[in-house]
Design an enzyme around this catalytic site. Sequence first.
Site, PDB file in Angstrom:
ATOM      1  N   ASP A  90      68.313  78.772  24.775  1.00 18.84           N
ATOM      2  CA  ASP A  90      68.573  77.342  24.985  1.00 18.84           C
ATOM      3  C   ASP A  90      69.898  76.861  24.414  1.00 18.84           C
ATOM      4  OD1 ASP A  90      65.142  77.168  24.483  1.00 18.84           O
ATOM      5  OD2 ASP A  90      66.144  76.554  26.330  1.00 18.84           O
ATOM      6  N   HIS A 123      63.865  82.207  16.827  1.00 21.49           N
ATOM      7  CA  HIS A 123      62.937  82.657  17.869  1.00 21.49           C
ATOM      8  C   HIS A 123      61.802  83.416  17.202  1.00 21.49           C
ATOM      9  CE1 HIS A 123      61.386  84.452  21.544  1.00 21.49           C
ATOM     10  NE2 HIS A 123      62.105  83.552  22.189  1.00 21.49           N
TER      11      HIS A 123
HETATM   12  C1  SDX Z   1      62.055  79.184  23.721  1.00 25.79           C
HETATM   13  O1  SDX Z   1      58.448  82.401  22.671  1.00 25.79           O
HETATM   14  C2  SDX Z   1      59.346  82.471  23.622  1.00 25.79           C
HETATM   15  O2  SDX Z   1      59.571  83.498  24.201  1.00 25.79           O
HETATM   16  C3  SDX Z   1      60.063  81.138  23.957  1.00 25.79           C
HETATM   17  C4  SDX Z   1      61.267  81.249  24.886  1.00 25.79           C
HETATM   18  C5  SDX Z   1      60.862  81.622  26.302  1.00 25.79           C
HETATM   19  O3  SDX Z   1      61.737  82.096  27.048  1.00 25.79           O
HETATM   20  O4  SDX Z   1      59.698  81.335  26.720  1.00 25.79           O
HETATM   21  O5  SDX Z   1      62.190  82.189  24.382  1.00 25.79           O
HETATM   22  C6  SDX Z   1      61.962  79.890  25.014  1.00 25.79           C
HETATM   23  O6  SDX Z   1      61.176  78.421  23.415  1.00 25.79           O
HETATM   24  C7  SDX Z   1      63.202  79.494  22.780  1.00 25.79           C
HETATM   25  C8  SDX Z   1      63.100  78.729  21.425  1.00 25.79           C
HETATM   26  C9  SDX Z   1      63.614  77.321  21.654  1.00 25.79           C
HETATM   27  N1  SDX Z   1      63.339  76.485  20.458  1.00 25.79           N
HETATM   28  C10 SDX Z   1      64.339  76.077  19.667  1.00 25.79           C
HETATM   29  O7  SDX Z   1      65.518  76.407  19.768  1.00 25.79           O
HETATM   30  C11 SDX Z   1      63.885  75.095  18.592  1.00 25.79           C
HETATM   31  C12 SDX Z   1      64.454  75.540  17.242  1.00 25.79           C
HETATM   32  N2  SDX Z   1      63.801  76.761  16.832  1.00 25.79           N
HETATM   33  C13 SDX Z   1      62.649  76.682  15.982  1.00 25.79           C
HETATM   34  O8  SDX Z   1      61.843  75.590  16.143  1.00 25.79           O
HETATM   35  C14 SDX Z   1      61.973  78.031  15.741  1.00 25.79           C
HETATM   36  O9  SDX Z   1      62.962  78.949  15.543  1.00 25.79           O
HETATM   37  C15 SDX Z   1      60.998  78.563  16.776  1.00 25.79           C
HETATM   38  C16 SDX Z   1      59.924  77.573  17.088  1.00 25.79           C
HETATM   39  C17 SDX Z   1      61.718  78.928  18.020  1.00 25.79           C
HETATM   40  C18 SDX Z   1      60.349  79.810  16.176  1.00 25.79           C
HETATM   41  O10 SDX Z   1      59.604  79.403  15.089  1.00 25.79           O
HETATM   42  P1  SDX Z   1      58.753  80.463  14.210  1.00 25.79           P
HETATM   43  O11 SDX Z   1      58.832  81.829  14.774  1.00 25.79           O
HETATM   44  O12 SDX Z   1      57.405  79.883  13.991  1.00 25.79           O
HETATM   45  O13 SDX Z   1      59.586  80.553  12.899  1.00 25.79           O
HETATM   46  P2  SDX Z   1      59.364  79.623  11.663  1.00 25.79           P
HETATM   47  O14 SDX Z   1      59.293  78.193  12.104  1.00 25.79           O
HETATM   48  O15 SDX Z   1      58.261  80.197  10.850  1.00 25.79           O
HETATM   49  O16 SDX Z   1      60.771  79.786  10.901  1.00 25.79           O
HETATM   50  C19 SDX Z   1      60.974  80.795   9.954  1.00 25.79           C
HETATM   51  C20 SDX Z   1      62.002  80.186   8.985  1.00 25.79           C
HETATM   52  C21 SDX Z   1      61.535  78.846   8.398  1.00 25.79           C
HETATM   53  O17 SDX Z   1      62.223  78.714   7.169  1.00 25.79           O
HETATM   54  P3  SDX Z   1      61.398  79.060   5.762  1.00 25.79           P
HETATM   55  O18 SDX Z   1      60.088  78.318   5.827  1.00 25.79           O
HETATM   56  O19 SDX Z   1      61.226  80.567   5.792  1.00 25.79           O
HETATM   57  O20 SDX Z   1      62.309  78.585   4.663  1.00 25.79           O
HETATM   58  O21 SDX Z   1      63.212  79.873   9.709  1.00 25.79           O
HETATM   59  C22 SDX Z   1      63.426  78.476   9.690  1.00 25.79           C
HETATM   60  C23 SDX Z   1      62.100  77.828   9.352  1.00 25.79           C
HETATM   61  O22 SDX Z   1      62.317  76.569   8.710  1.00 25.79           O
HETATM   62  N3  SDX Z   1      63.873  78.098  11.019  1.00 25.79           N
HETATM   63  C24 SDX Z   1      64.874  77.267  11.287  1.00 25.79           C
HETATM   64  C25 SDX Z   1      64.977  77.237  12.682  1.00 25.79           C
HETATM   65  N4  SDX Z   1      64.052  78.026  13.221  1.00 25.79           N
HETATM   66  C26 SDX Z   1      63.352  78.555  12.188  1.00 25.79           C
HETATM   67  N5  SDX Z   1      65.668  76.544  10.443  1.00 25.79           N
HETATM   68  C27 SDX Z   1      66.609  75.799  11.061  1.00 25.79           C
HETATM   69  N6  SDX Z   1      66.789  75.728  12.405  1.00 25.79           N
HETATM   70  C28 SDX Z   1      65.995  76.410  13.234  1.00 25.79           C
HETATM   71  N7  SDX Z   1      66.164  76.340  14.533  1.00 25.79           N
END
Ligand code: SDX
EC number: 2.3.3.16
Length: 424
Positions: A364, A307
Site C-alpha cells: 500500500d 506486515h
Molecule cells: C495489507 O495480511 C495480508 O496479506 C494483507 C495484505 C494483502 O495483500 O491482503 O498484504 C494487504 O493489508 C497490507 C498492510 C496494510 N496496512 C498498513 O499499512 C497499516 C499499517 N500497518 C500496521 O497496522 C501493521 O503493520 C499490520 C496491521 C499490517 C500488521 O500488524 P501485526 O502483524 O499485528 O503487527 P503488530 O501490530 O503486532 O506490530 C508489531 C510491532 C508493534 O510494536 P511493539 O508493540 O512491538 O512495540 O510493530 C509496530 C507495532 O506497534 N508496528 C508499527 C507499524 N506496524 C507495526 N509501528 C508503526 N507503524 C506501523 N505501520
Amino acid sequence: MSEANGKKATLKLNGKEIELPIYSGTLGPDVIDVKDVLASGHFTFDPGFMATASCESKITYIDGNAGILLHRGYPIDQLATKTDYLETCYLLLNGELPTAEQKKEFDSQVRNHTMVHDQVSRFFNGFRRDAHPMAIMVGVVGALSAFYHNNLDLDDVNHREITAIRLIAKVPTLAAWSYKYTVGQPFIYPRNDLDYAENFLHMMFATPADRDYKVNPILAKAMDRIFTLHADHEQNASTSTVRLAGSTGANPYACISAGIAALWGPAHGGANEAVLKMLDEIGSVENVAPFMEKVKTKEVKLMGFGHRVYKNFDPRAKVMKETCDEVLGALGINDPQLELAMELERIALSDEYFIKRNLYPNVDFYSGIILKAIGIPTSMFTVIFALARTIGWITHWLEMQSTPHKIGRPRQLYTGEKQRNIDR
Ligand code: SDX
C-alpha cells in the site's frame, strides 16, 4: 498435504501425552494438527491467528522472511511484468497460465458479462452522494445475490464457474459506478471492444459529453499491473472472511461483499487511502522527523509500513515502486509526495525502531501515488484494491467449495461472569 513422514508432536498434559500429527506442504513450515487437543478438554489459543494455518491451499505461497510471493508457483514480479491481469486471473482459477486460445476464450467470457441488471443501478440512488465508495460497494456487490440465487447450486461446478466470471466481470462496472455516483456524473456502460483495465478507466472517466474519450495506454497498462499486484495474498483478513462466510454455504456474492467490508479497514486494504492522507498531513520533508517521533511514541502508525507476514520487503512494493517511477516518468509528473514517500522510506529503513520490528514498505505504500497519477481519487483507492482482489477471494471460495469442508466455528477463552441467578 502429506503426513510429515510419520512425524508427530507430543503434548504432555496433566500427566498424559497427546500425539499430534505433523503435516508437510510443498513449501513453507510444517503444520501441527491440533484437533485432538479437544479430547483433553482444552482449546488451542491464538488471537489474531499469529501461528494458525486455517486451511490447506494450492493457490498462493508467501515466504515472509525471504520476501517471496508465488501465485500457483509463479513469482509476483514475473506475473506483474510478463502477463496481464486476466491471465493472472485465469492462472489463479485454473492453476496454469492460459494458452493463446484459452486466453481469448476467457477474455471473451469476461467481456460478455460486464453488464449488470439494470435494476442494480437503482440501488445507488439510496446512497448519499457523499457516501464512501466502499460503503456503496459493500451494498451493491452484496445486492447481486438478489439477482443470482435461483440457478445457484454451489455443488454444481458450472454454477460456481459462471459465478466467478460474473464477479470478475461485474465488479469493475460497479466500482466505476460507485465513483460516478459520488461525483454526480451519469454511469458509463462497459464496452466489449475495450480491454479489462482500459474498460474500467473508460467507465471511470468518460462522459456522455466527450464521445471521443480515449484512455491513455500508459495509464491502462499501469492500472492493469496494479490489479495484478493486488490479485491474491494467501489467507489475509478479507480472504479469511470470504472463506468463513463461504463455509456456511452463503451466497457467493454475499461472501464477496463480506470480503469487501473486511478489506475496508485501514489496517488492511484501507491503508492505501491512509498513506495518502498521512503524506498530506506530513506535508513536506522538513516535517518527517517530528512525525517519526510520533510514530515511535505510538501516537500514529506509519501507514503502508509493516506486515503480519513480510518481515522483509513486500515483493509487491518493489514492483509498485518501479511502476511508480515508470508511470510518473512517462507522464512527466514530478510528484512531491513521491519524494516525501521516498524520504520516509529512507529514514524508516535506517532507523533502529523500524529495523528491530521488521517494518518495511508494504503493497500500500506506493500504490496511492500511482493511482493519483492515473487520476483515481483517494476515496477510490480501496475500491481499486477490492476490484483487483475479487479474483483472489473467488479463487479461495472455489477451492473451499470444491473440497470437503466444515463450517468455520472457532471457540474462545471465556473470562466473563460465572453462572448466576436473577434475584427478583
Ligand atoms: C495489507 O495480511 C495480508 O496479506 C494483507 C495484505 C494483502 O495483500 O491482503 O498484504 C494487504 O493489508 C497490507 C498492510 C496494510 N496496512 C498498513 O499499512 C497499516 C499499517 N500497518 C500496521 O497496522 C501493521 O503493520 C499490520 C496491521 C499490517 C500488521 O500488524 P501485526 O502483524 O499485528 O503487527 P503488530 O501490530 O503486532 O506490530 C508489531 C510491532 C508493534 O510494536 P511493539 O508493540 O512491538 O512495540 O510493530 C509496530 C507495532 O506497534 N508496528 C508499527 C507499524 N506496524 C507495526 N509501528 C508503526 N507503524 C506501523 N505501520
